[in-house]
Scaffold this motif. Structure first.
Motif, PDB file in Angstrom:
ATOM      1  N   LEU A  43       0.789  -1.359   0.029  1.00  0.00           N
ATOM      2  CA  LEU A  43       0.149   0.017  -0.024  1.00  0.00           C
ATOM      3  C   LEU A  43       0.625   1.229  -0.097  1.00  0.00           C
ATOM      4  O   LEU A  43       0.323   2.170  -0.846  1.00  0.00           O
ATOM      5  CB  LEU A  43      -0.895   0.058   1.289  1.00  0.00           C
ATOM      6  CG  LEU A  43      -1.811  -1.203   1.260  1.00  0.00           C
ATOM      7  CD1 LEU A  43      -2.702  -1.166   2.466  1.00  0.00           C
ATOM      8  CD2 LEU A  43      -3.169  -0.743   0.256  1.00  0.00           C
ATOM      9  N   LEU A  44       1.864   1.253   0.649  1.00  0.00           N
ATOM     10  CA  LEU A  44       2.769   2.319   0.653  1.00  0.00           C
ATOM     11  C   LEU A  44       3.562   2.512  -0.454  1.00  0.00           C
ATOM     12  O   LEU A  44       3.491   3.852  -1.160  1.00  0.00           O
ATOM     13  CB  LEU A  44       3.885   2.094   1.988  1.00  0.00           C
ATOM     14  CG  LEU A  44       5.211   3.299   2.000  1.00  0.00           C
ATOM     15  CD1 LEU A  44       4.306   4.695   2.484  1.00  0.00           C
ATOM     16  CD2 LEU A  44       6.154   2.983   2.957  1.00  0.00           C
ATOM     17  N   THR A  84       2.243   1.824  -3.453  1.00  0.00           N
ATOM     18  CA  THR A  84       1.064   1.953  -4.336  1.00  0.00           C
ATOM     19  C   THR A  84       0.723   3.562  -4.143  1.00  0.00           C
ATOM     20  O   THR A  84       0.608   4.147  -5.142  1.00  0.00           O
ATOM     21  CB  THR A  84      -0.231   1.464  -4.018  1.00  0.00           C
ATOM     22  OG1 THR A  84       0.199  -0.148  -4.394  1.00  0.00           O
ATOM     23  CG2 THR A  84      -1.310   1.779  -4.935  1.00  0.00           C
ATOM     24  N   ALA A  85       0.746   3.959  -2.917  1.00  0.00           N
ATOM     25  CA  ALA A  85       0.534   5.419  -2.823  1.00  0.00           C
ATOM     26  C   ALA A  85       1.651   6.324  -3.336  1.00  0.00           C
ATOM     27  O   ALA A  85       1.449   7.394  -3.766  1.00  0.00           O
ATOM     28  CB  ALA A  85       0.511   5.812  -1.198  1.00  0.00           C
ATOM     29  N   LEU A 127       1.181   6.670  -7.170  1.00  0.00           N
ATOM     30  CA  LEU A 127       0.040   7.342  -7.535  1.00  0.00           C
ATOM     31  C   LEU A 127       0.330   8.919  -7.203  1.00  0.00           C
ATOM     32  O   LEU A 127      -0.018   9.713  -8.064  1.00  0.00           O
ATOM     33  CB  LEU A 127      -1.077   7.085  -6.815  1.00  0.00           C
ATOM     34  CG  LEU A 127      -1.833   5.616  -6.940  1.00  0.00           C
ATOM     35  CD1 LEU A 127      -3.034   5.434  -6.113  1.00  0.00           C
ATOM     36  CD2 LEU A 127      -2.099   5.419  -8.527  1.00  0.00           C
ATOM     37  N   LEU A 128       0.934   9.191  -6.172  1.00  0.00           N
ATOM     38  CA  LEU A 128       1.382  10.402  -5.675  1.00  0.00           C
ATOM     39  C   LEU A 128       2.220  11.290  -6.536  1.00  0.00           C
ATOM     40  O   LEU A 128       2.087  12.519  -7.116  1.00  0.00           O
ATOM     41  CB  LEU A 128       1.756  10.707  -4.471  1.00  0.00           C
ATOM     42  CG  LEU A 128       1.957  11.835  -3.667  1.00  0.00           C
ATOM     43  CD1 LEU A 128       0.976  12.608  -3.724  1.00  0.00           C
ATOM     44  CD2 LEU A 128       2.760  11.759  -2.390  1.00  0.00           C
ATOM     45  N   ALA A 165      -4.769   2.798  -8.987  1.00  0.00           N
ATOM     46  CA  ALA A 165      -4.512   2.081  -7.763  1.00  0.00           C
ATOM     47  C   ALA A 165      -4.959   0.473  -7.917  1.00  0.00           C
ATOM     48  O   ALA A 165      -4.258  -0.288  -7.220  1.00  0.00           O
ATOM     49  CB  ALA A 165      -5.674   2.661  -6.816  1.00  0.00           C
TER      50      ALA A 165
END
Length: 217
Positions: A97-98, A100-101, A104-105, A124
């Motif tokens: 999840l980290l 992936t964030a 995306l960011l 995502a």
């Protein structure tokens, strides 16, 4: 469970074995976004594919961070292999999840093109679908199934090669097609299907690893 998760995370940070796969992902992310990455969703193609082997490598090092003697102590303290496996799996998913964030960011900050919510959701889903399959492969490459690093790394590389040879087979092979020149909305259903398939494969893998671990640990 929270205390066990904190302990495993602290042990992972002390060992620093996560550094190499994380650095690889950050390097690819920086390279892909060093200039104009193109249409927003297309900019996710590279990291959505790379996150698969990176998630596999991270899961492998997370599962193997403890030496065998320390793992036995953890098993006794946590009262069973099931709780330890659940914590290892949760830590691997949190790492995914980290990543992936970040994936995306960064394009969101450097890309001047508009990025509607449907596009971010598609990105995502693409990263999570690819990454969860990587977590499943990582579980297969770690103890109690594989004990030697050379066997584990070879299996991860084999998994990457299989994705290439399988072509457009989901949940990873069709990512390039789904993310190519799309506004995100029409690809959501297929990407959701990819994510569900990866989650199912991960659940089956976790069940297999749990069954084998009960006899070997």
């Amino acid at each position: 469970m929270t205390a066990l998760l904190r302990y495993l995370a602290a042990d992972l940070l002390r060992s620093q074995v996560f550094f190499l796969p994380a650095l690889l992902f950050l390097a690819v992310l920086a390279m892909l976004n060093s200039g104009d990455p193109g249409p927003p969703l297309s900019a996710y193609q590279g990291t959505a594919l790379v996150i698969y082997p990176v998630a596999a490598a991270l899961t492998m090092v997370i599962a193997n961070a403890e030496d065998p003697i320390a793992r036995q102590v953890t098993l006794v303290t946590a009262r069973g292999w099931g709780r330890v496996l659940a914590a290892l799996l949760a830590l691997s998913v949190l790492a995914l999840l980290l990543l992936t964030a970040l994936a995306l960011l960064v394009p969101l900050l450097v890309n001047p093109r508009p990025q509607p919510p449907s596009l971010l959701l598609a990105g995502a889903l693409a990263h999570l679908g690819s990454g969860l399959l990587g977590v499943a492969v990582g579980l297969l490459c770690a103890r109690p199934l594989l004990h030697r690093p050379v066997h584990a790394v070879s299996t991860i590389l084999l998994g990457v090669v299989l994705v290439v040879f399988l072509g457009r087979v989901p949940p990873i092979g069709n990512l390039m097609t789904l993310l190519e020149g799309s506004d995100g909305s029409h690809a959501l259903a297929a990407l959701t299907g990819n994510l569900a398939l990866s989650a199912g494969l991960l659940a089956a893998t976790a069940a297999l690893v749990y069954a084998i671990g009960r006899t070997r640990l």
